[in-house]
Design an enzyme around this catalytic site. Sequence first.
Site, mmCIF file in Angstrom:
data_model
loop_
_atom_site.group_PDB
_atom_site.id
_atom_site.type_symbol
_atom_site.label_atom_id
_atom_site.label_comp_id
_atom_site.label_asym_id
_atom_site.label_seq_id
_atom_site.Cartn_x
_atom_site.Cartn_y
_atom_site.Cartn_z
ATOM 1 N N TYR A 184 0.867 -1.177 0.000
ATOM 2 C CA TYR A 184 0.000 0.000 0.000
ATOM 3 C C TYR A 184 0.898 1.219 0.000
ATOM 4 O O TYR A 184 1.465 1.607 1.015
ATOM 5 C CB TYR A 184 -0.937 0.002 1.205
ATOM 6 C CG TYR A 184 -1.848 1.216 1.229
ATOM 7 C CD1 TYR A 184 -2.556 1.603 0.097
ATOM 8 C CD2 TYR A 184 -1.985 1.986 2.378
ATOM 9 C CE1 TYR A 184 -3.373 2.721 0.110
ATOM 10 C CE2 TYR A 184 -2.812 3.098 2.406
ATOM 11 C CZ TYR A 184 -3.499 3.462 1.264
ATOM 12 O OH TYR A 184 -4.301 4.573 1.269
ATOM 13 N N HIS B 76 -12.173 0.710 -4.714
ATOM 14 C CA HIS B 76 -11.320 -0.040 -5.633
ATOM 15 C C HIS B 76 -12.044 -1.323 -6.054
ATOM 16 O O HIS B 76 -12.905 -1.832 -5.324
ATOM 17 C CB HIS B 76 -10.006 -0.455 -4.964
ATOM 18 C CG HIS B 76 -9.116 0.687 -4.612
ATOM 19 N ND1 HIS B 76 -7.951 0.976 -5.295
ATOM 20 C CD2 HIS B 76 -9.202 1.617 -3.623
ATOM 21 C CE1 HIS B 76 -7.361 2.027 -4.745
ATOM 22 N NE2 HIS B 76 -8.098 2.428 -3.727
ATOM 23 N N ASP C 13 -1.969 -1.428 -4.205
ATOM 24 C CA ASP C 13 -2.439 -0.101 -4.568
ATOM 25 C C ASP C 13 -1.218 0.804 -4.640
ATOM 26 O O ASP C 13 -0.654 1.191 -3.619
ATOM 27 C CB ASP C 13 -3.436 0.395 -3.519
ATOM 28 C CG ASP C 13 -3.928 1.806 -3.784
ATOM 29 O OD1 ASP C 13 -3.503 2.411 -4.781
ATOM 30 O OD2 ASP C 13 -4.734 2.308 -2.983
#
Length: 304
Positions: free
Chosen positions: A133, A295, A192
């Site tokens: 992340y 997402h 991500d």
Amino acid sequence: MLRISTFNVNGIRAAHRRGFLEWYAARSPDVIALQEVRCPLGALPEGAFAGMHAAYDPGTLAGRNGVAVLTRVPPAAVRAWGPTTHLLAPDGMIEDASTGLEPLARPLREFTAEGRYVEVDLADRPVTVASLYLPKGGLPAHLQKPGSMREAPDGGARYDRKMRFLTGFARQVDASRRRALAAGRDYLLMGDFNIAHAPLDVVNWKRQHRSEGFLPEERAWLDTLIRPRRLHDVVRRLHPDTQGPYSWWSWLGESFTKDTGWRIDLHLATPRLARTALTGCTDRDAARDARVSDHAPVTVDYDV
């Protein structure tokens, strides 16, 4: 075949309420990389990780971040940056899991307690799988204009912090990739990235050059990772000329309905593994009200 997904769930508790388990039952991935789990161990919902083994680093920031890798069988090894990584079994047993990644690149040391990276060696396949992340960041100081930003100007502090992360992580990911290859394993980095790499990865790309997540220096950083002999962007390899497929849409307005999104959730694989990819797509929800997260999961079938 090995089915692998990456999914920023935007809070595992909210994702459960919105249909995370239903998505899992429909797709049945063998491995899942999760981001923004955002939940301490004691507050995880029942069946939080769909009955899979979970290498989970929640970090120490309440209500923020948190990454995990879920597998059907216990991983052979777990590595992360900080001391807060645990291995959760389907029966509820919890044990400390991380062997640590040493030496950790100096610029990453300020991020070790934030729950931003975990990697596992799969026990049943010669693959190391990582969940990332990456910080969202912000705009550099010279692009910040009061009154035209959702957040208060910060003089570029968030931007500078993200750039420090990128500098350190470039070294870290190269070390992890080399370690995996030396052990006879392929390396798969998912997550991500909060960066859209190329014009096909964002709507109206000509207008985005001054937007965080599509700044020239951010895209150039991804160029250093995505190279023929290092890591391949698997979904782009499968869909070389397709606009998108996007993986993030704002909750605001009609972004999802009009498909004005960003492709920022990636599978980056070593060349040998990338060549085995059979299919790859975004598991886009049928309607705005049916969304599990802002997402969408990105799922790839590998012939491993």
